[in-house]
Design a protein around this motif. Structure first.
Motif, PDB file in Angstrom:
ATOM      1  N   ALA A 178       0.827  -1.201   0.000  1.00 38.87           N
ATOM      2  CA  ALA A 178       0.000   0.000   0.000  1.00 38.87           C
ATOM      3  C   ALA A 178       0.864   1.255   0.000  1.00 38.87           C
ATOM      4  O   ALA A 178       0.574   2.230  -0.708  1.00 38.87           O
ATOM      5  CB  ALA A 178      -0.936  -0.010   1.210  1.00 38.87           C
ATOM      6  N   HIS A 179       1.942   1.235   0.790  1.00 39.44           N
ATOM      7  CA  HIS A 179       2.807   2.413   0.870  1.00 39.44           C
ATOM      8  C   HIS A 179       3.551   2.650  -0.446  1.00 39.44           C
ATOM      9  O   HIS A 179       3.530   3.772  -0.987  1.00 39.44           O
ATOM     10  CB  HIS A 179       3.819   2.236   1.998  1.00 39.44           C
ATOM     11  N   VAL A 180       4.203   1.614  -0.970  1.00 40.17           N
ATOM     12  CA  VAL A 180       5.010   1.791  -2.174  1.00 40.17           C
ATOM     13  C   VAL A 180       4.133   2.135  -3.367  1.00 40.17           C
ATOM     14  O   VAL A 180       4.484   2.995  -4.194  1.00 40.17           O
ATOM     15  CB  VAL A 180       5.852   0.528  -2.463  1.00 40.17           C
ATOM     16  N   ARG A 181       2.985   1.509  -3.477  1.00 40.40           N
ATOM     17  CA  ARG A 181       2.106   1.806  -4.612  1.00 40.40           C
ATOM     18  C   ARG A 181       1.565   3.234  -4.558  1.00 40.40           C
ATOM     19  O   ARG A 181       1.359   3.862  -5.594  1.00 40.40           O
ATOM     20  CB  ARG A 181       0.959   0.800  -4.654  1.00 40.40           C
ATOM     21  N   SER A 182       1.334   3.752  -3.370  1.00 40.36           N
ATOM     22  CA  SER A 182       0.890   5.142  -3.264  1.00 40.36           C
ATOM     23  C   SER A 182       1.983   6.096  -3.746  1.00 40.36           C
ATOM     24  O   SER A 182       1.711   7.111  -4.392  1.00 40.36           O
ATOM     25  CB  SER A 182       0.489   5.464  -1.822  1.00 40.36           C
ATOM     26  N   VAL A 183       3.245   5.750  -3.453  1.00 36.16           N
ATOM     27  CA  VAL A 183       4.370   6.557  -3.935  1.00 36.16           C
ATOM     28  C   VAL A 183       4.466   6.472  -5.455  1.00 36.16           C
ATOM     29  O   VAL A 183       4.648   7.488  -6.144  1.00 36.16           O
ATOM     30  CB  VAL A 183       5.689   6.088  -3.285  1.00 36.16           C
ATOM     31  N   LEU A 184       4.329   5.249  -6.004  1.00 30.21           N
ATOM     32  CA  LEU A 184       4.390   5.074  -7.452  1.00 30.21           C
ATOM     33  C   LEU A 184       3.269   5.831  -8.147  1.00 30.21           C
ATOM     34  O   LEU A 184       3.465   6.402  -9.223  1.00 30.21           O
ATOM     35  CB  LEU A 184       4.317   3.584  -7.804  1.00 30.21           C
ATOM     36  N   GLU A 185       2.106   5.827  -7.550  1.00 31.26           N
ATOM     37  CA  GLU A 185       0.971   6.522  -8.161  1.00 31.26           C
ATOM     38  C   GLU A 185       1.211   8.026  -8.219  1.00 31.26           C
ATOM     39  O   GLU A 185       0.834   8.693  -9.187  1.00 31.26           O
ATOM     40  CB  GLU A 185      -0.314   6.226  -7.385  1.00 31.26           C
ATOM     41  N   ARG A 186       1.861   8.573  -7.210  1.00 32.30           N
ATOM     42  CA  ARG A 186       2.164  10.007  -7.238  1.00 32.30           C
ATOM     43  C   ARG A 186       3.153  10.328  -8.355  1.00 32.30           C
ATOM     44  O   ARG A 186       3.051  11.367  -9.018  1.00 32.30           O
ATOM     45  CB  ARG A 186       2.731  10.453  -5.881  1.00 32.30           C
ATOM     46  N   HIS A 187       4.118   9.433  -8.604  1.00 31.33           N
ATOM     47  CA  HIS A 187       5.061   9.652  -9.694  1.00 31.33           C
ATOM     48  C   HIS A 187       4.378   9.544 -11.049  1.00 31.33           C
ATOM     49  O   HIS A 187       4.702  10.295 -11.980  1.00 31.33           O
ATOM     50  CB  HIS A 187       6.216   8.642  -9.609  1.00 31.33           C
ATOM     51  N   GLN A 188       3.429   8.605 -11.177  1.00 33.86           N
ATOM     52  CA  GLN A 188       2.688   8.487 -12.426  1.00 33.86           C
ATOM     53  C   GLN A 188       1.865   9.735 -12.688  1.00 33.86           C
ATOM     54  O   GLN A 188       1.708  10.163 -13.829  1.00 33.86           O
ATOM     55  CB  GLN A 188       1.786   7.253 -12.397  1.00 33.86           C
ATOM     56  N   ALA A 189       1.331  10.313 -11.628  1.00 31.18           N
ATOM     57  CA  ALA A 189       0.543  11.534 -11.780  1.00 31.18           C
ATOM     58  C   ALA A 189       1.397  12.685 -12.284  1.00 31.18           C
ATOM     59  O   ALA A 189       0.878  13.649 -12.866  1.00 31.18           O
ATOM     60  CB  ALA A 189      -0.107  11.905 -10.446  1.00 31.18           C
ATOM     61  N   LYS A 190       2.698  12.604 -12.074  1.00 28.10           N
ATOM     62  CA  LYS A 190       3.611  13.656 -12.541  1.00 28.10           C
ATOM     63  C   LYS A 190       4.092  13.415 -13.960  1.00 28.10           C
ATOM     64  O   LYS A 190       4.952  14.126 -14.469  1.00 28.10           O
ATOM     65  CB  LYS A 190       4.813  13.744 -11.599  1.00 28.10           C
TER      66      LYS A 190
END
Length: 307
Positions: A176-188
């Motif tokens: 859950a933690h790592v995927r939330s970080v990855l999702e923020r990078h995808q949003a960028k």
């Protein structure tokens, strides 16, 4: 189809895929955990097992593993999904904490289902028991005759709960933690393919991370479940996880509590990689949720992307 039934079916498919891919490393892991001496490398063990009986030797004990893996995964994912939804809707906890706690809640349910199959699987995979049992059914029949029905449910059961609960909590929480970080990078604006590859790497990495902490409990479980009745008090490990680990550390050294970590980390890393992805894909194919919502639900996020 209800969400609960979808979770059950998706978990079952995930369990079957995991079993087929991970079984050879599970065989090596069990042998390394039972062995009190120095273990060969994972790849040397692969060669040894192949020399014993070819490719099919890797799948010795696969029947109880498969029979237990499907309902085990069904119960794990269903319990996780139900616990996550309850915690997300009734508390103000962040999603990583919700995923971590839901993982804890899924551990005992998973252990209850998998326990009897694990005992048979460990007996079948133990090198010292080769030739003792003709098949998984023969192993189960001999256990029933000499140890009674309760042996399937009590031998190493508490240790199985420890093993599953620790792994589930750390795996789902870290995912859950790592995927939330990855999702923020995808949003960028990160490339979508890079996100997919990172997600696969995350599944493997989080599986290995969780294994670091649950490996000693898995070793204790294998030692307890491989024992035959009639062992002397000095030779018996009993059923208590911590006392078994204390004995292993005292007699063989602290690092012996991680015997079999090499093949186990590969096995559980692969499980982390294929398990959650196949669960998400099956949910999507069943049409219960769209792909994006399925991925978020499985990693501990609600539809609003709450953090």
């Amino acid at each position: 189809m209800s969400d609960f039934l979808t979770s059950l079916l998706s978990g079952g498919v995930s369990g079957a895929i995991e079993c087929a891919i991970c079984q050879p490393f599970d065989m090596i892991k069990t042998r390394h955990q039972i062995n009190r001496g120095k273990n060969p490398s994972t790849w040397a063990s692969l060669r040894t097992i192949h020399q014993e009986g070819g490719i099919f030797r890797f799948y010795r004990g696969v029947l109880p593993e498969l029979a237990g893996m499907v309902p085990k995964s069904m119960s794990m994912y269903a319990a996780y999904d139900a616990s996550h939804k309850f915690l997300a809707s009734s508390t103000s906890l962040n999603e990583v904490t919700v995923a971590f706690l839901a993982g804890i809640a899924s551990g005992p349910a998973e252990a209850l289902i998998v326990q009897p199959f694990q005992v048979v699987k460990v007996r079948m995979q133990a090198k010292e028991h080769i030739g003792r049992y003709r098949s998984s059914f023969d192993c189960a029949a001999q256990m029933l005759r000499t140890e009674g029905a309760l042996a399937f449910f009590t031998t190493g059961f508490g240790t199985t709960i420890w093993r599953n609960t620790v792994w589930n909590a750390l795996y789902f929480g870290s995912m859950a933690h790592v995927r939330s970080v990855l999702e923020r990078h995808q949003a960028k604006g990160a490339p979508p393919l890079l996100g997919v590859l990172a997600d696969f790497a995350t599944g493997f990495g989080c599986g290995v991370l969780a294994t670091v902490f649950n490996a000693p409990f898995d070793l204790a479980k294998s030692r307890q479940q491989s024992q035959l009745p009639g062992a002397t008090a000095e030779a018996s490990y009993g059923n208590n996880a911590l006392s078994t680990l204390r004995r292993v550390a005292r007699e063989e050294g602290v690092l012996a509590c991680w015997n079999g970590f090499g093949p186990k980390s590969i096995r559980m890393g692969l499980a982390g990689l294929v398990g959650l992805k196949s669960f998400e894909l099956t949910q999507w194919m069943l049409g219960a949720v769209d792909a994006k919502t399925s991925a978020k639900a499985a990693r501990g996020e609600d539809e609003a992307g709450k953090m």
